[in-house]
Design a protein around this motif. Structure first.
Motif, PDB file in Angstrom:
ATOM      1  N   ALA A 131       0.834  -1.205   0.000  1.00  0.00           N
ATOM      2  CA  ALA A 131       0.000   0.000   0.000  1.00  0.00           C
ATOM      3  C   ALA A 131       0.870   1.258   0.000  1.00  0.00           C
ATOM      4  O   ALA A 131       1.942   1.296   0.603  1.00  0.00           O
ATOM      5  CB  ALA A 131      -0.920   0.000   1.214  1.00  0.00           C
ATOM      6  N   LEU A 132       0.388   2.291  -0.698  1.00  0.00           N
ATOM      7  CA  LEU A 132       1.013   3.606  -0.665  1.00  0.00           C
ATOM      8  C   LEU A 132       0.381   4.386   0.483  1.00  0.00           C
ATOM      9  O   LEU A 132      -0.832   4.580   0.524  1.00  0.00           O
ATOM     10  CB  LEU A 132       0.816   4.334  -1.992  1.00  0.00           C
ATOM     11  N   VAL A 133       1.225   4.832   1.411  1.00  0.00           N
ATOM     12  CA  VAL A 133       0.758   5.438   2.662  1.00  0.00           C
ATOM     13  C   VAL A 133       1.502   6.754   2.883  1.00  0.00           C
ATOM     14  O   VAL A 133       2.693   6.861   2.594  1.00  0.00           O
ATOM     15  CB  VAL A 133       1.029   4.475   3.845  1.00  0.00           C
ATOM     16  N   ASP A 134       0.780   7.756   3.370  1.00  0.00           N
ATOM     17  CA  ASP A 134       1.424   9.016   3.741  1.00  0.00           C
ATOM     18  C   ASP A 134       2.056   8.858   5.116  1.00  0.00           C
ATOM     19  O   ASP A 134       1.358   8.568   6.103  1.00  0.00           O
ATOM     20  CB  ASP A 134       0.401  10.150   3.749  1.00  0.00           C
ATOM     21  N   LYS A 135       3.371   9.031   5.177  1.00  0.00           N
ATOM     22  CA  LYS A 135       4.107   8.867   6.437  1.00  0.00           C
ATOM     23  C   LYS A 135       4.599  10.239   6.879  1.00  0.00           C
ATOM     24  O   LYS A 135       5.344  10.898   6.154  1.00  0.00           O
ATOM     25  CB  LYS A 135       5.284   7.910   6.234  1.00  0.00           C
ATOM     26  N   PRO A 136       4.187  10.708   8.055  1.00  0.00           N
ATOM     27  CA  PRO A 136       4.566  12.049   8.518  1.00  0.00           C
ATOM     28  C   PRO A 136       6.078  12.252   8.486  1.00  0.00           C
ATOM     29  O   PRO A 136       6.849  11.406   8.931  1.00  0.00           O
ATOM     30  CB  PRO A 136       4.034  12.092   9.959  1.00  0.00           C
ATOM     31  N   GLY A 137       6.468  13.392   7.936  1.00  0.00           N
ATOM     32  CA  GLY A 137       7.886  13.734   7.873  1.00  0.00           C
ATOM     33  C   GLY A 137       8.629  13.117   6.713  1.00  0.00           C
ATOM     34  O   GLY A 137       9.786  13.461   6.456  1.00  0.00           O
ATOM     35  N   LEU A 138       7.985  12.201   5.973  1.00  0.00           N
ATOM     36  CA  LEU A 138       8.656  11.515   4.866  1.00  0.00           C
ATOM     37  C   LEU A 138       7.934  11.674   3.541  1.00  0.00           C
ATOM     38  O   LEU A 138       8.553  11.746   2.491  1.00  0.00           O
ATOM     39  CB  LEU A 138       8.804  10.017   5.185  1.00  0.00           C
ATOM     40  N   GLY A 139       6.602  11.690   3.582  1.00  0.00           N
ATOM     41  CA  GLY A 139       5.827  11.771   2.347  1.00  0.00           C
ATOM     42  C   GLY A 139       5.152  10.447   2.049  1.00  0.00           C
ATOM     43  O   GLY A 139       4.805   9.681   2.959  1.00  0.00           O
ATOM     44  N   LYS A 140       4.995  10.156   0.760  1.00  0.00           N
ATOM     45  CA  LYS A 140       4.318   8.921   0.354  1.00  0.00           C
ATOM     46  C   LYS A 140       5.333   7.788   0.319  1.00  0.00           C
ATOM     47  O   LYS A 140       6.368   7.883  -0.336  1.00  0.00           O
ATOM     48  CB  LYS A 140       3.664   9.096  -1.016  1.00  0.00           C
ATOM     49  N   VAL A 141       5.022   6.714   1.038  1.00  0.00           N
ATOM     50  CA  VAL A 141       5.899   5.545   1.077  1.00  0.00           C
ATOM     51  C   VAL A 141       5.099   4.315   0.679  1.00  0.00           C
ATOM     52  O   VAL A 141       3.871   4.295   0.762  1.00  0.00           O
ATOM     53  CB  VAL A 141       6.515   5.332   2.476  1.00  0.00           C
ATOM     54  N   VAL A 142       5.811   3.268   0.242  1.00  0.00           N
ATOM     55  CA  VAL A 142       5.185   1.973   0.050  1.00  0.00           C
ATOM     56  C   VAL A 142       5.553   1.112   1.245  1.00  0.00           C
ATOM     57  O   VAL A 142       6.719   1.061   1.655  1.00  0.00           O
ATOM     58  CB  VAL A 142       5.614   1.308  -1.281  1.00  0.00           C
ATOM     59  N   ILE A 143       4.555   0.488   1.848  1.00  0.00           N
ATOM     60  CA  ILE A 143       4.770  -0.373   3.007  1.00  0.00           C
ATOM     61  C   ILE A 143       4.578  -1.821   2.577  1.00  0.00           C
ATOM     62  O   ILE A 143       3.558  -2.169   1.967  1.00  0.00           O
ATOM     63  CB  ILE A 143       3.812  -0.022   4.161  1.00  0.00           C
ATOM     64  N   GLY A 144       5.527  -2.654   2.901  1.00  0.00           N
ATOM     65  CA  GLY A 144       5.417  -4.068   2.573  1.00  0.00           C
ATOM     66  C   GLY A 144       6.718  -4.794   2.842  1.00  0.00           C
ATOM     67  O   GLY A 144       7.787  -4.183   2.906  1.00  0.00           O
ATOM     68  N   ARG A 145       6.641  -6.096   3.002  1.00  0.00           N
ATOM     69  CA  ARG A 145       7.849  -6.877   3.225  1.00  0.00           C
ATOM     70  C   ARG A 145       8.695  -6.881   1.952  1.00  0.00           C
ATOM     71  O   ARG A 145       8.189  -7.176   0.867  1.00  0.00           O
ATOM     72  CB  ARG A 145       7.507  -8.297   3.649  1.00  0.00           C
ATOM     73  N   GLY A 146       9.950  -6.515   2.105  1.00  0.00           N
ATOM     74  CA  GLY A 146      10.856  -6.382   0.974  1.00  0.00           C
ATOM     75  C   GLY A 146      10.908  -4.984   0.403  1.00  0.00           C
ATOM     76  O   GLY A 146      11.657  -4.738  -0.550  1.00  0.00           O
ATOM     77  N   ALA A 147      10.165  -4.041   0.988  1.00  0.00           N
ATOM     78  CA  ALA A 147      10.090  -2.695   0.416  1.00  0.00           C
ATOM     79  C   ALA A 147      11.460  -2.052   0.302  1.00  0.00           C
ATOM     80  O   ALA A 147      11.783  -1.425  -0.713  1.00  0.00           O
ATOM     81  CB  ALA A 147       9.152  -1.822   1.253  1.00  0.00           C
ATOM     82  N   VAL A 148      12.281  -2.187   1.345  1.00  0.00           N
ATOM     83  CA  VAL A 148      13.631  -1.612   1.288  1.00  0.00           C
ATOM     84  C   VAL A 148      14.709  -2.684   1.219  1.00  0.00           C
ATOM     85  O   VAL A 148      15.819  -2.435   0.782  1.00  0.00           O
ATOM     86  CB  VAL A 148      13.876  -0.662   2.484  1.00  0.00           C
ATOM     87  N   ASN A 149      14.366  -3.905   1.603  1.00  0.00           N
ATOM     88  CA  ASN A 149      15.332  -4.992   1.664  1.00  0.00           C
ATOM     89  C   ASN A 149      14.804  -6.209   0.903  1.00  0.00           C
ATOM     90  O   ASN A 149      14.206  -7.093   1.487  1.00  0.00           O
ATOM     91  CB  ASN A 149      15.590  -5.362   3.138  1.00  0.00           C
ATOM     92  N   GLN A 150      15.014  -6.262  -0.410  1.00  0.00           N
ATOM     93  CA  GLN A 150      15.798  -5.377  -1.250  1.00  0.00           C
ATOM     94  C   GLN A 150      15.012  -4.979  -2.489  1.00  0.00           C
ATOM     95  O   GLN A 150      15.570  -4.421  -3.425  1.00  0.00           O
ATOM     96  CB  GLN A 150      17.063  -6.108  -1.737  1.00  0.00           C
TER      97      GLN A 150
END
Length: 502
Positions: A131-150
Motif C-alpha cells: 500500500a502507498l501510505v502518507d508517512k509524517p515527515g517523509l511523504g508517500k511511502v510503500v509499506i510491505g515486506r521487501g520494500a527496502v530490503n531489497q
C-alpha cells in the motif's frame, strides 16, 4: 516558479555530462532525455515495485519461491537483459543474467529475491498489500515486506534501465547479474550458483560488483562502507534423548525434583558463550584471528561519529543506552570492529496462554554470530563446537543453517570512487566507514577466485528491514531525502560514472 523536481533534473543532467569517455561522449552526453523518461515512467516504476512486493518469497518457509524467482526473471527480461537463466542449486534457485550493450566496460550486479518472514498482526498495513501510505515527515511511502530490503532498491535500478532504453540510449556499460533466493537464511547455496563455470567466466570480465541500496538517512546523508561483517546462523538443540539425561518426551513438571532439564542445560550452555553481561563473546578461540581496526579505519570512525546523529540513531533503533553506557564514538567502533554472539530466539516447552506445568524434553536456541576480518565462518563454527565440547555440552546439537565470511574492498576501488563522485555531484559528502555491521554474501565475489571489489550504492531512503511496517520512500516531503525518481536518477548517473572512471 521552477518545479524542484525539474530543477534538480536539469542541474544533475548538466553535471553528469562532464568528462565522459568517447564511447559515451559521442552519443549520450546529455542525460536530460533519460531524466524526462524517469518522470514519465514514475507510475510504471511504482507499480512494478508493488507487483514485486505482492509476491511473497520467503525461503525460511519455502513460500512463493518459484513464483518469486520467475517474477524476478520476467522483470529482468523486461528491463533489457538478453540472457536470463534460472540456475539450480541444492536449495532455492538462483538467476544468472547478462545485458550486452557493446560497451568497453562491464559492471557486476548482485540481487536477492527472497524476503524475511512476517507476522501480519504486527503491521499497520498488510505486508503483502504494498500500500502507498502518507508517512509524517517523509511523504508517500510503500509499506510491505521487501520494500527496502531489497525489492525497492532493485526495482528502482530496473527503472533506470527502462528509462535509458525509453530515451533510445544504449547503456554505457554491460551488465552481469547474479541473484539468489536464500540471502535471508544465510545464503547456504549461493556459492553453487556463482561458481558454475559460465557464471564465473562472465564475472571474471566485470570491473566490480555492486548491490542497489537506499543509502540516505533522514538527514539526507549517505554512508559508504568498504566491506561487511560475515555471519553464521545456527541452532543449538538440547534434548533429553541426545543428552542421555532428562526426559525423552515432555513430562509433568513435578518431576523436576528428580529429573534433569534439557532447557536449563541449554541455558547454562548459552551462558558460557558470552561475558556475564551478555555483550562480549567468550567462545574459546572464536576471535583469535579478528583483525584490529587500523589507524585509517579509526580515523573514519572519528569523522563518522562527528557527523552522524546519535540521538536519531537511538530513536530509530528504539534504544536508550549503548552497552556499558559507552560514548557514541566507542559505540560506532564496537559496531565496526567487534564480533558478536546474538540470541535470535529461544523456544522450549509450552509458550501458549496460561501455564502447562511440564518439564520439556527439548529446547532450541537460534543464534547468529557476526564475524570481522580475518575470521572465517568455518573456523568460527569449529571454535563453537570445540568450546561446547570442552565445557561439558558436547551433546548439544549445532546445526548451521547458513553463513559466510566477511568482505573487504579497498577504498580506492573503481566502484567506490564512482559512488563518491556521484554523491558529491549531488552535493553530498559521503560518510566513510570500514564496514557494514550487517552481512551479505559478497565474499563469493571479493574472495578467491574472483577477488573483485564490491559495494552498495543508491540514493533514496527506507527502513524497517526484518521488522513490521518496512517501507521505501516513493514521493518525499523531506527536501533532504530523494523519492523513487531521484533514486532512479542516481543509478543512471552511477552507470555513466562507472563508464568514465578509470
Amino acid at each position: 516558479m521552477i518545479d524542484r523536481r525539474s530543477f534538480l533534473q536539469d542541474a544533475t543532467a548538466a553535471t553528469a555530462a562532464l568528462a565522459l569517455p568517447s564511447y559515451v561522449w559521442n552519443q549520450q552526453t546529455d542525460l536530460s532525455p533519460i531524466f524526462a523518461e524517469i518522470t514519465k515512467r514514475h507510475d510504471e516504476a511504482v507499480q512494478r515495485l508493488q507487483e514485486w512486493i505482492r509476491q511473497p518469497s520467503i525461503a525460511a518457509e519455502n513460500r512463493g519461491m518459484n513464483e518469486g524467482c520467475d517474477l524476478t526473471m520476467r522483470m529482468l527480461r523486461d528491463a533489457g537483459f538478453q540472457q536470463v537463466t534460472k540456475v539450480p542449486s541444492d536449495g532455492q534457485p538462483g538467476i544468472f543474467a547478462t545485458l550486452d550493450a557493446g560497451a568497453p566496460k562491464t559492471l557486476g550486479l548482485y540481487f536477492m529475491y527472497d524476503v524475511k518472514q512476517v507476522d501480519p498482526a504486527e503491521w499497520s498495513s498488510p505486508p503483502w498489500d504494498a500500500a502507498l501510505v502518507d508517512k509524517p515527515g517523509l511523504g508517500k511511502v510503500v509499506i510491505g515486506r521487501g520494500a527496502v530490503n531489497q525489492k525497492g532498491p532493485e526495482a528502482t535500478f530496473l527503472a533506470a534501465l527502462h528509462a535509458i532504453r525509453g530515451a533510445n540510449r544504449k547503456l554505457p556499460v554491460n551488465l552481469v547479474l547474479v541473484a539468489e533466493g536464500e540471502e535471508e537464511i544465510g545464503s547456504p547455496h549461493f556459492p553453487q550458483i556463482v561458481r558454475r563455470p559460465e557464471v564465473l567466466a562472465a564475472l571474471k570480465n566485470v570491473a566490480g560488483i555492486f548491490m542497489p541500496s537506499a543509502s540516505q538517512g533522514l538527514d539526507g546523508a549517505v554512508t559508504i562502507t568498504f566491506g561487511a561483517k560475515g555471519v553464521i546462523e545456527l541452532e543449538l538443540v538440547s534434548s533429553g534423548e541426545k543428552w542421555g539425561r532428562g526426559p525423552k518426551q515432555d513430562i509433568h513438571s513435578s518431576n523436576k525434583a528428580r529429573v534433569d532439564s534439557p532447557a536449563w542445560h541449554l541455558v547454562q550452555a548459552l551462558a558460557t558463550l558470552v561475558s556475564a553481561d551478555g555483550n562480549d563473546p567468550a567462545i574459546d578461540g572464536f576471535a583469535d584471528k579478528a583483525r584490529p581496526i587500523s589507524a585509517a579505519e579509526q580515523a573514519m570512525i572519528v569523522d563518522a561519529a562527528a557527523r552522524l546523529d546519535e540521538d536519531a540513531t537511538k530513536r530509530l533503533l528504539g534504544v536508550q543506552h549503548w552497552v556499558r553506557d559507552v560514548k557514541w564514538q566507542e559505540a560506532l567502533e564496537l559496531l565496526m570492529s567487534r564480533p558478536t554472539v546474538n540470541i535470535e530466539g529461544l523456544v522450549g516447552g509450552y509458550t501458549g496462554p496460561g501455564g502447562k506445568t511440564i518439564l520439556p524434553h527439548r529446547a532450541v536456541a537460534k543464534l547468529d554470530l557476526r564475524l570481522v576480518p580475518d575470521m572465517t565462518a568455518a573456523e568460527a563454527l569449529a571454535a563453537l563446537k570445540a568450546h561446547l565440547q570442552k565445557r561439558g555440552f558436547g551433546d548439544i546439537e549445532v546445526n548451521m543453517t547458513g553463513g559466510y565470511d566477511p568482505t573487504t574492498t579497498p577504498p580506492d576501488a573503481m566502484v567506490i570512487r564512482a559512488q563518491e563522485a556521484v554523491y558529491r555531484r549531488w552535493r553530498i559528502e559521503p560518510i566513510r566507514l570500514p564496514r557494514n555491521a550487517g552481512s551479505w554474501p559478497g565474499y563469493v565475489f571479493t574472495g578467491d577466485p574472483l577477488k573483485l571489489a564490491a559495494g552498495h550504492f543508491g540514493m533514496g531512503h527506507g527502513s524497517g528491514a526484518h521488522a513490521p511496517d518496512e517501507y521505501y520512500v516513493i514521493e518525499s516531503s523531506n527536501p533532504k531525502v530523494q523519492g523513487i525518481d531521484g533514486a532512479v536518477r542516481s543509478y543512471v548517473e552511477y552507470l555513466y560514472e562507472v563508464a568514465r572512471t578509470r
